[in-house]
Write an enzyme that holds these catalytic residues in place. Structure first.
Site, PDB file in Angstrom:
ATOM      1  N   ARG A  17       0.804  -1.220   0.000  1.00  0.00           N
ATOM      2  CA  ARG A  17       0.000   0.000   0.000  1.00  0.00           C
ATOM      3  C   ARG A  17       0.840   1.275   0.000  1.00  0.00           C
ATOM      4  NH1 ARG A  17      -3.549  -2.563   4.842  1.00  0.00           N
ATOM      5  NH2 ARG A  17      -1.654  -3.811   4.964  1.00  0.00           N
ATOM      6  N   THR A  81       2.485 -13.274   8.118  1.00  0.00           N
ATOM      7  CA  THR A  81       3.162 -13.037   9.401  1.00  0.00           C
ATOM      8  C   THR A  81       3.432 -14.347  10.152  1.00  0.00           C
ATOM      9  OG1 THR A  81       0.957 -12.555  10.297  1.00  0.00           O
ATOM     10  CG2 THR A  81       2.339 -10.675   9.734  1.00  0.00           C
ATOM     11  N   GLY A 143      -6.857  -6.351  12.296  1.00  0.00           N
ATOM     12  CA  GLY A 143      -7.509  -7.596  12.696  1.00  0.00           C
ATOM     13  C   GLY A 143      -8.446  -7.327  13.865  1.00  0.00           C
ATOM     14  N   ASN A 231       0.600   1.577   7.064  1.00  0.00           N
ATOM     15  CA  ASN A 231       0.416   0.814   5.830  1.00  0.00           C
ATOM     16  C   ASN A 231       0.355   1.689   4.595  1.00  0.00           C
ATOM     17  OD1 ASN A 231       0.005  -1.869   7.184  1.00  0.00           O
ATOM     18  ND2 ASN A 231      -1.619  -0.683   8.147  1.00  0.00           N
ATOM     19  N   TYR A 370      33.112  29.445  -3.297  1.00  0.00           N
ATOM     20  CA  TYR A 370      33.165  27.984  -3.169  1.00  0.00           C
ATOM     21  C   TYR A 370      34.514  27.588  -2.594  1.00  0.00           C
ATOM     22  CZ  TYR A 370      33.565  23.059  -4.104  1.00  0.00           C
ATOM     23  OH  TYR A 370      33.752  21.708  -3.938  1.00  0.00           O
ATOM     24  N   ALA A 427      42.535  41.244  -6.576  1.00  0.00           N
ATOM     25  CA  ALA A 427      41.201  40.897  -7.067  1.00  0.00           C
ATOM     26  C   ALA A 427      41.268  40.422  -8.513  1.00  0.00           C
ATOM     27  CB  ALA A 427      40.279  42.099  -6.952  1.00  0.00           C
TER      28      ALA A 427
HETATM   29  C1  UD1 Z   1      -1.318  -7.323  10.919  1.00  0.00           C
HETATM   30  C2  UD1 Z   1      -2.196  -8.315  11.672  1.00  0.00           C
HETATM   31  C3  UD1 Z   1      -3.460  -7.610  12.098  1.00  0.00           C
HETATM   32  C4  UD1 Z   1      -3.118  -6.416  12.958  1.00  0.00           C
HETATM   33  C5  UD1 Z   1      -2.147  -5.493  12.254  1.00  0.00           C
HETATM   34  C6  UD1 Z   1      -1.648  -4.451  13.213  1.00  0.00           C
HETATM   35  C7  UD1 Z   1      -1.715 -10.483  10.679  1.00  0.00           C
HETATM   36  C8  UD1 Z   1      -2.225 -11.582   9.826  1.00  0.00           C
HETATM   37  N1  UD1 Z   1      -2.502  -9.431  10.822  1.00  0.00           N
HETATM   38  O1  UD1 Z   1      -2.043  -6.944   9.762  1.00  0.00           O
HETATM   39  O2  UD1 Z   1      -4.282  -8.494  12.849  1.00  0.00           O
HETATM   40  O3  UD1 Z   1      -4.324  -5.724  13.285  1.00  0.00           O
HETATM   41  O4  UD1 Z   1      -1.014  -6.212  11.754  1.00  0.00           O
HETATM   42  O5  UD1 Z   1      -0.903  -3.476  12.563  1.00  0.00           O
HETATM   43  O6  UD1 Z   1      -0.646 -10.600  11.230  1.00  0.00           O
HETATM   44  N2  UD1 Z   1       5.545  -9.312   7.366  1.00  0.00           N
HETATM   45  C9  UD1 Z   1       6.585 -10.217   7.228  1.00  0.00           C
HETATM   46  N3  UD1 Z   1       6.420 -11.278   6.384  1.00  0.00           N
HETATM   47  C10 UD1 Z   1       5.280 -11.491   5.700  1.00  0.00           C
HETATM   48  C11 UD1 Z   1       4.213 -10.578   5.864  1.00  0.00           C
HETATM   49  C12 UD1 Z   1       4.375  -9.503   6.719  1.00  0.00           C
HETATM   50  O7  UD1 Z   1       7.651 -10.055   7.827  1.00  0.00           O
HETATM   51  O8  UD1 Z   1       5.220 -12.489   4.963  1.00  0.00           O
HETATM   52  C13 UD1 Z   1       5.747  -8.132   8.267  1.00  0.00           C
HETATM   53  C14 UD1 Z   1       5.527  -6.832   7.546  1.00  0.00           C
HETATM   54  O9  UD1 Z   1       6.759  -6.345   7.034  1.00  0.00           O
HETATM   55  C15 UD1 Z   1       4.956  -5.929   8.626  1.00  0.00           C
HETATM   56  C16 UD1 Z   1       4.309  -6.894   9.603  1.00  0.00           C
HETATM   57  O10 UD1 Z   1       4.774  -8.187   9.281  1.00  0.00           O
HETATM   58  O11 UD1 Z   1       5.950  -5.205   9.307  1.00  0.00           O
HETATM   59  C17 UD1 Z   1       2.774  -6.864   9.506  1.00  0.00           C
HETATM   60  O12 UD1 Z   1       2.391  -7.187   8.186  1.00  0.00           O
HETATM   61  P1  UD1 Z   1       1.228  -6.415   7.454  1.00  0.00           P
HETATM   62  O13 UD1 Z   1       1.057  -7.001   6.110  1.00  0.00           O
HETATM   63  O14 UD1 Z   1       1.408  -4.956   7.542  1.00  0.00           O
HETATM   64  O15 UD1 Z   1      -0.021  -6.878   8.353  1.00  0.00           O
HETATM   65  P2  UD1 Z   1      -1.401  -6.141   8.516  1.00  0.00           P
HETATM   66  O16 UD1 Z   1      -2.233  -6.425   7.322  1.00  0.00           O
HETATM   67  O17 UD1 Z   1      -1.186  -4.728   8.883  1.00  0.00           O
HETATM   68 CA    CA Z   2       0.528  -3.432   8.953  1.00  0.00          CA
END
Ligand code: UD1
Ligand code: CA
Length: 453
Positions: A17, A81, A143, A231, A370, A427
């Site tokens: 995003r 995650t 979430g 995001n 300069y 100069a």
């Molecule tokens: C996540 C939570 C959501 C919560 C929100 C809070 C999950 C499934 N959902 O959603 O419940 O309300 O955060 O901000 O966890 N990342 C990885 N590897 C991946 C995917 C993501 O390291 O494969 C990292 C991203 O870089 C990020 C963090 O995990 O820093 C969260 O991922 P993101 O996709 O932003 O999750 P949200 O949709 O915001």
């Molecule tokens: Ca997030």
């Protein structure tokens, strides 16, 4: 404190995003990458026991944080995650922690104080899976926390179904978890990706732990702003504004006079002594330091600059990696590039650019100059329009000017060249060979005056 706890920052995601190819966690707030903030907060609680999961453009993240090289875990494919946690499990097991504190890498407002309150509650309850929840008027893409009787689950926004999950309560998942490793290790193989995103969710551990008879705890932190996730660009600038206000309020409390405070932006690593006067709009980033008695007027940008006692920086200057010693004066409209040094009481005026150059004690370059790869002795005067010609198209060369020298206006000093102490350059000269101490050098065509016609 918290010796039983290792920490994990999830930072492998792309940040779709944000509409940018660079990893989201490298986007900056007040001059520091997002990931820096999470690192600071977790380091305060868990010291060196912080691991970071990287994946999308891991090379860029590694280049930005070379000191963390040993503490990165690679999640080669970003499949959610929960998948990120799985990627870190072997390393967490090897390090032998009892618990892991997992924090999303896109929550830079997180503070050690707020996290400590969460950890204390979770440890006191001896929970297997604990997480932070907060209350938001508009749950957006977060979430949702769904409580039904004794059970609590996290349902992702996309997967939320009011007829099944009940009416939304405004309680959402903040993205911070304390997991007892022995309890969750056997559950990871049960994580699936049969959901709207086709991803493995760390949040599913809540329901799985409960089903396995484990103890689950949601620690509700009310409207604590520490957990706002970033995001989108709009969320980034909103979080940056929160941080900015926090820092400016801290400066005012410490006795810094911050005028037009709403437009003063100070990074978290900058330090400003009590009694200093700042006037917005103004930006101080990186490891900038400002000593007592200094005055920074409006429209200045300072990055990694060291400002000594009683220095005044007039408006519209740009300083990067420059050092300005006590009593010196800069600007208006000066540019001090990396390696620029003003010794005590030196002065740089309008439209003067310096790079890798030193102006000795009390020396002056007041207009249109300069100075590149130059060393100017104490008390020398650099006339308007002086240029050190430091670059011959292939290499950079040095200009050395002794103490008390006088360089006449509109002179070109073709480096490498040395002007002796107390020498005078007429100069309009083009100086290509060294000028001895105390000598007068003229390097220009003689004036010819003839009758008209
Ligand atoms: C996540 C939570 C959501 C919560 C929100 C809070 C999950 C499934 N959902 O959603 O419940 O309300 O955060 O901000 O966890 N990342 C990885 N590897 C991946 C995917 C993501 O390291 O494969 C990292 C991203 O870089 C990020 C963090 O995990 O820093 C969260 O991922 P993101 O996709 O932003 O999750 P949200 O949709 O915001
Ligand atoms: Ca997030």
């Amino acid at each position: 404190m918290y010796e039983r706890i290792g920490a994990l920052i999830l930072a492998a995601g792309k940040g779709t995003r944000m509409k940018s190819d660079a990893p989201k966690v490298l986007k900056t707030l007040l001059g520091e990458p997002m990931l820096w903030y999470g690192q600071q907060a977790l380091h305060a609680l868990c010291g060196a026991r912080v691991l970071t999961v990287v994946g999308h453009r891991a090379d860029m993240v590694a280049a930005a944080f070379p000191q963390l090289a040993e503490r990165f875990v690679l999640q080669a494919e970003q499949r959610g995650t929960g998948h990120a946690l799985m990627a870190a499990m072997p390393r967490l097991a090897q390090e032998g922690h009892e618990y892991v504190l997992v924090v999303n890498g896109d929550a830079p407002l997180v503070t050690p104080e707020s996290l400590a309150a969460f950890l204390d509650a979770a440890l006191a309850a001896a929970s297997d899976v604990a997480f932070v929840s907060i209350e938001l008027p508009e749950p957006g893409a977060y979430g949702r926390v769904v409580r039904q009787g004794e059970t609590v689950r996290i349902v992702e926004a996309k997967d939320y179904d009011a007829s099944r999950d009940g009416p939304a309560t405004g309680e959402i998942n903040a993205g911070v978890y304390l997991l007892r490793l022995a309890a969750i290790a056997p559950l990871l193989s049960q994580l699936g990706n049969d959901n709207k995103s086709g991803e493995y969710y760390i949040t599913d551990l809540v329901g799985l732990a409960q089903a396995a008879g484990g103890k689950v705890l949601a620690v509700n932190r009310g409207d604590d702003p520490a957990y706002l996730g970033i995001n989108s660009p709009a969320e980034l600038v909103a979080a940056e504004e929160c941080l900015r206000r926090r820092i400016v309020a801290g400066l005012l409390d410490a006795g810094v006079l911050v005028r037009a405070a709403d437009s003063v932006r100070v990074g978290p690593r900058a330090s400003v002594a009590p009694g200093v006067e700042l006037c917005g709009p103004l930006e101080l980033y990186g490891a900038t330091t400002v000593a007592a008695g200094a005055i920074l007027r409006s429209h200045n940008v300072l990055i990694d600059a060291a400002i000594g006692e009683n220095v005044t920086v007039q408006s519209f200057c740009h300083l990067e990696n420059a050092r300005v010693a006590r009593g010196a004066q800069v600007g208006p409209y000066a540019r001090l590039r990396p390696g620029a040094v003003l010794e005590e009481d030196a002065r740089v005026g309008n439209f003067v650019e310096m790079k890798k150059s030193t102006l000795g004690k009390g020396a002056k370059a007041s207009h249109l100059t300069y100075l590149g790869d130059a060393e100017v002795g104490a008390g020398s005067n650099i006339g308007a329009g002086t240029i050190t010609c430091n670059y011959d198209g292939a290499h950079k060369h040095k200009t050395v000017i002794g103490e008390g020298a006088f360089i006449g206006s509109n002179s070109a000093l073709v480096a490498p060249v040395t002007i002796g102490a107390r020498a005078l350059v007429g100069a309009g000269s083009v100086i290509t060979s060294d000028v001895p101490e105390g000598a007068l050098a003229l390097g220009r065509g003689r004036q010819v005056t003839k009758p008209r016609n």
